[in-house]
Scaffold this motif. Structure first.
Motif, PDB file in Angstrom:
ATOM      1  N   ARG A 100       0.831  -1.193   0.000  1.00 26.03           N
ATOM      2  CA  ARG A 100       0.000   0.000   0.000  1.00 26.03           C
ATOM      3  C   ARG A 100       0.874   1.255   0.000  1.00 26.03           C
ATOM      4  O   ARG A 100       2.031   1.211   0.414  1.00 26.03           O
ATOM      5  CB  ARG A 100      -0.950   0.001   1.209  1.00 26.03           C
ATOM      6  CG  ARG A 100      -2.007  -1.084   1.098  1.00 26.03           C
ATOM      7  CD  ARG A 100      -3.026  -1.037   2.219  1.00 26.03           C
ATOM      8  NE  ARG A 100      -4.107  -1.954   1.930  1.00 26.03           N
ATOM      9  CZ  ARG A 100      -5.200  -1.666   1.233  1.00 26.03           C
ATOM     10  NH1 ARG A 100      -5.369  -0.417   0.774  1.00 26.03           N
ATOM     11  NH2 ARG A 100      -6.125  -2.560   0.983  1.00 26.03           N
ATOM     12  N   ILE A 169     -12.245  11.213  -1.549  1.00 22.61           N
ATOM     13  CA  ILE A 169     -11.259  10.552  -0.677  1.00 22.61           C
ATOM     14  C   ILE A 169     -11.713   9.150  -0.286  1.00 22.61           C
ATOM     15  O   ILE A 169     -10.937   8.180  -0.421  1.00 22.61           O
ATOM     16  CB  ILE A 169     -10.947  11.421   0.551  1.00 22.61           C
ATOM     17  CG1 ILE A 169     -10.163  12.666   0.126  1.00 22.61           C
ATOM     18  CG2 ILE A 169     -10.148  10.623   1.590  1.00 22.61           C
ATOM     19  CD1 ILE A 169      -9.861  13.631   1.260  1.00 22.61           C
ATOM     20  N   PRO A 170     -12.952   8.939   0.180  1.00 18.41           N
ATOM     21  CA  PRO A 170     -13.386   7.566   0.474  1.00 18.41           C
ATOM     22  C   PRO A 170     -13.355   6.656  -0.745  1.00 18.41           C
ATOM     23  O   PRO A 170     -13.007   5.460  -0.634  1.00 18.41           O
ATOM     24  CB  PRO A 170     -14.813   7.749   0.994  1.00 18.41           C
ATOM     25  CG  PRO A 170     -14.847   9.143   1.526  1.00 18.41           C
ATOM     26  CD  PRO A 170     -13.950   9.931   0.617  1.00 18.41           C
ATOM     27  N   ASP A 173      -9.706   5.585  -1.346  1.00 19.54           N
ATOM     28  CA  ASP A 173      -9.279   4.610  -0.342  1.00 19.54           C
ATOM     29  C   ASP A 173      -9.933   3.253  -0.546  1.00 19.54           C
ATOM     30  O   ASP A 173      -9.323   2.214  -0.246  1.00 19.54           O
ATOM     31  CB  ASP A 173      -9.597   5.133   1.067  1.00 19.54           C
ATOM     32  CG  ASP A 173      -8.644   6.241   1.511  1.00 19.54           C
ATOM     33  OD1 ASP A 173      -7.538   6.337   0.934  1.00 19.54           O
ATOM     34  OD2 ASP A 173      -8.993   6.998   2.427  1.00 19.54           O
ATOM     35  N   ASP A 174     -11.167   3.232  -1.054  1.00 23.12           N
ATOM     36  CA  ASP A 174     -11.866   1.959  -1.303  1.00 23.12           C
ATOM     37  C   ASP A 174     -11.408   1.273  -2.586  1.00 23.12           C
ATOM     38  O   ASP A 174     -11.536   0.054  -2.719  1.00 23.12           O
ATOM     39  CB  ASP A 174     -13.380   2.200  -1.393  1.00 23.12           C
ATOM     40  CG  ASP A 174     -14.005   2.530  -0.047  1.00 23.12           C
ATOM     41  OD1 ASP A 174     -13.350   2.275   0.985  1.00 23.12           O
ATOM     42  OD2 ASP A 174     -15.136   3.062  -0.028  1.00 23.12           O
ATOM     43  N   TYR A 176      -8.234   1.943  -4.463  1.00 21.60           N
ATOM     44  CA  TYR A 176      -6.794   1.777  -4.697  1.00 21.60           C
ATOM     45  C   TYR A 176      -6.085   1.388  -3.400  1.00 21.60           C
ATOM     46  O   TYR A 176      -6.642   1.526  -2.308  1.00 21.60           O
ATOM     47  CB  TYR A 176      -6.202   3.077  -5.270  1.00 21.60           C
ATOM     48  CG  TYR A 176      -6.833   3.477  -6.575  1.00 21.60           C
ATOM     49  CD1 TYR A 176      -6.354   2.996  -7.800  1.00 21.60           C
ATOM     50  CD2 TYR A 176      -7.942   4.332  -6.601  1.00 21.60           C
ATOM     51  CE1 TYR A 176      -6.953   3.357  -9.001  1.00 21.60           C
ATOM     52  CE2 TYR A 176      -8.549   4.695  -7.794  1.00 21.60           C
ATOM     53  CZ  TYR A 176      -8.049   4.204  -8.987  1.00 21.60           C
ATOM     54  OH  TYR A 176      -8.649   4.559 -10.167  1.00 21.60           O
ATOM     55  N   ARG A 177      -4.861   0.935  -3.534  1.00 18.23           N
ATOM     56  CA  ARG A 177      -4.111   0.443  -2.379  1.00 18.23           C
ATOM     57  C   ARG A 177      -3.429   1.615  -1.643  1.00 18.23           C
ATOM     58  O   ARG A 177      -2.208   1.762  -1.651  1.00 18.23           O
ATOM     59  CB  ARG A 177      -3.085  -0.611  -2.795  1.00 18.23           C
ATOM     60  CG  ARG A 177      -3.713  -1.853  -3.433  1.00 18.23           C
ATOM     61  CD  ARG A 177      -2.788  -3.053  -3.402  1.00 18.23           C
ATOM     62  NE  ARG A 177      -1.443  -2.784  -3.857  1.00 18.23           N
ATOM     63  CZ  ARG A 177      -1.042  -2.857  -5.128  1.00 18.23           C
ATOM     64  NH1 ARG A 177      -1.911  -3.157  -6.092  1.00 18.23           N
ATOM     65  NH2 ARG A 177       0.217  -2.608  -5.451  1.00 18.23           N
ATOM     66  N   THR A 178      -4.246   2.456  -1.038  1.00 23.97           N
ATOM     67  CA  THR A 178      -3.731   3.559  -0.246  1.00 23.97           C
ATOM     68  C   THR A 178      -3.510   3.097   1.190  1.00 23.97           C
ATOM     69  O   THR A 178      -4.091   2.109   1.644  1.00 23.97           O
ATOM     70  CB  THR A 178      -4.711   4.743  -0.224  1.00 23.97           C
ATOM     71  OG1 THR A 178      -5.908   4.339   0.458  1.00 23.97           O
ATOM     72  CG2 THR A 178      -5.063   5.188  -1.630  1.00 23.97           C
ATOM     73  N   ALA A 180      -4.768   4.246   4.270  1.00 25.48           N
ATOM     74  CA  ALA A 180      -5.935   5.110   4.456  1.00 25.48           C
ATOM     75  C   ALA A 180      -6.000   5.712   5.853  1.00 25.48           C
ATOM     76  O   ALA A 180      -6.928   5.448   6.627  1.00 25.48           O
ATOM     77  CB  ALA A 180      -7.208   4.347   4.135  1.00 25.48           C
ATOM     78  N   ASP A 181      -4.988   6.528   6.190  1.00 22.62           N
ATOM     79  CA  ASP A 181      -5.037   7.276   7.440  1.00 22.62           C
ATOM     80  C   ASP A 181      -4.371   8.627   7.224  1.00 22.62           C
ATOM     81  O   ASP A 181      -3.682   8.842   6.231  1.00 22.62           O
ATOM     82  CB  ASP A 181      -4.377   6.505   8.582  1.00 22.62           C
ATOM     83  CG  ASP A 181      -2.929   6.124   8.307  1.00 22.62           C
ATOM     84  OD1 ASP A 181      -2.183   6.957   7.743  1.00 22.62           O
ATOM     85  OD2 ASP A 181      -2.517   5.004   8.639  1.00 22.62           O
ATOM     86  N   ARG A 182      -4.603   9.556   8.143  1.00 18.82           N
ATOM     87  CA  ARG A 182      -4.092  10.922   7.958  1.00 18.82           C
ATOM     88  C   ARG A 182      -2.575  10.982   7.945  1.00 18.82           C
ATOM     89  O   ARG A 182      -1.994  11.872   7.318  1.00 18.82           O
ATOM     90  CB  ARG A 182      -4.645  11.861   9.035  1.00 18.82           C
ATOM     91  CG  ARG A 182      -3.987  11.748  10.398  1.00 18.82           C
ATOM     92  CD  ARG A 182      -4.441  12.850  11.366  1.00 18.82           C
ATOM     93  NE  ARG A 182      -4.030  14.167  10.980  1.00 18.82           N
ATOM     94  CZ  ARG A 182      -2.853  14.702  11.283  1.00 18.82           C
ATOM     95  NH1 ARG A 182      -1.943  13.996  11.955  1.00 18.82           N
ATOM     96  NH2 ARG A 182      -2.565  15.940  10.906  1.00 18.82           N
ATOM     97  N   ARG A 185      -1.611  10.728   4.317  1.00 18.70           N
ATOM     98  CA  ARG A 185      -2.439  11.458   3.349  1.00 18.70           C
ATOM     99  C   ARG A 185      -1.994  12.921   3.330  1.00 18.70           C
ATOM    100  O   ARG A 185      -1.892  13.567   4.366  1.00 18.70           O
ATOM    101  CB  ARG A 185      -3.917  11.366   3.723  1.00 18.70           C
ATOM    102  CG  ARG A 185      -4.845  12.009   2.686  1.00 18.70           C
ATOM    103  CD  ARG A 185      -6.308  11.956   3.134  1.00 18.70           C
ATOM    104  NE  ARG A 185      -6.794  10.588   3.283  1.00 18.70           N
ATOM    105  CZ  ARG A 185      -7.230  10.075   4.429  1.00 18.70           C
ATOM    106  NH1 ARG A 185      -7.248  10.825   5.521  1.00 18.70           N
ATOM    107  NH2 ARG A 185      -7.643   8.829   4.477  1.00 18.70           N
TER     108      ARG A 185
END
Length: 329
Positions: A100, A169-170, A173-174, A176-178, A180-182, A185
């Protein structure tokens, strides 16, 4: 978080840094410009008639890149598709399938603009990652809506900020392989996108740990503050929705902590306005870093031609991806 150490300096009264007369810069910059320089820094470029606004704008043929994709999502609020462009880092598709990546959201300039407006930066971004100068990160190019990156009160089709923050943003995150936290980001932009970057990172410090605002129109933001939200006779924003009032509100708590970068060229028509906004942040004891690029006009692309790696490594350091700080050659 690690901060970049080079000729990029940090403003912070708490750290006892230099006075505003010693404004942060990457090279020696004369703080008393000549008459010719004053003309260059104050004259705004002629406005071109903007193209009609559209929520979906495919990548033009001349801007296509093997790692740049165009995508859309169905906006719950608008009830139709909204476009975005996304730069995937080297190794995303043919590397470790479960790896990720942190993500930076890039806000375009212009009004209106689109998700394809700032993708001229892609070759430089990709090259910096492919060469190993910068760790792999995902960059998402945002469509800021009809009034770039603002919400217009009472107009449901002109909620560009909410579509970005609450819907795009959601979706990213849903999809792609991010990570997903601040803490992984970031947000960045130039001109109108610089205004949006500063404003939205001040409003949503719980979403972004890293924010790089380029060439923002802070004098316009101040006028909006002083007029109760009015930018012009026909354009009125919510009271307090500007980079000055939001900074005042953030300064009362200064949490969650955001690492801010302000960058600008000395030949940009709003160069002095950026210096004044930096002084304002300093007066509020809000720490930030800066890059001042000598002899560069109001152009995100021209700034990236010189400082692409530094700006990308600023985010990477804030994401905890760098073992050592930057040092200029």
């Amino acid at each position: 978080m690690r901060h970049i150490v080079c000729l990029v300096l940090s403003f912070s009264l708490l750290a006892g840094t230099a006075s505003f007369a010693e404004a942060p810069q990457t090279q020696s910059v004369d703080k008393s410009p000549s008459q010719a320089d004053k003309k260059n820094t104050t004259r705004k470029p002629r406005k071109k008639k903007p193209a009609p606004f559209a929520w979906v704008n495919p990548i033009p043929k001349q801007r296509q890149h093997s790692s740049l994709k165009h995508g859309t999502f169905q906006s719950p609020s608008l009830k139709h598709e909204v476009g975005y462009a996304i730069l995937l880092p080297p190794g995303y598709t043919d590397g470790e399938p479960d790896k990720r990546f942190p993500v930076v959201y890039y806000l375009h300039g212009g009004r209106p603009g689109s998700e394809s407006k700032s993708i001229a930066l892609v070759p430089q971004m990709h090259s910096a990652m492919e060469s190993g100068q910068v760790p792999g990160m995902i960059y998402v190019f945002v469509n800021g809506g009809p009034v770039s990156h603002y919400n217009i009160p009472g107009e449901p089709t002109k909620q560009g900020a909410d579509v970005f923050i609450k819907e795009l943003i959601p979706h990213i995150d849903d999809t792609y392989r991010t990570i997903a936290d601040r803490e992984h980001r970031g947000i960045e932009g130039f001109s109108q996108g610089g205004r949006g970057t500063m404003r939205l990172s001040l409003r949503y410090p719980d979403l972004f740990c890293s924010a790089a605002a380029g060439g923002g129109g802070y004098e316009t933001e101040r006028k909006i503050s002083e007029s109760g939200g009015r930018e012009s006779a026909t354009l009125v924003f919510a009271e307090g929705d500007n980079a000055w009032d939001l900074a005042r509100a953030y300064s009362k708590a200064k949490t969650p902590e955001v690492d801010w970068m302000i960058y600008v060229g000395t030949k940009g028509f709003n160069y002095q306005d950026n210096l004044e906004y930096m002084a304002f942040l300093k007066s509020l004891e809000i720490p930030f870093e800066s890059i001042v690029v000598p002899d560069v006009p109001h152009s995100g692309l021209k700034i990236y031609e010189q400082r692409c790696v530094d700006l990308m490594r600023f985010h990477a350091a804030n994401f905890g991806l760098l073992d050592t700080a930057i040092k200029d050659e």
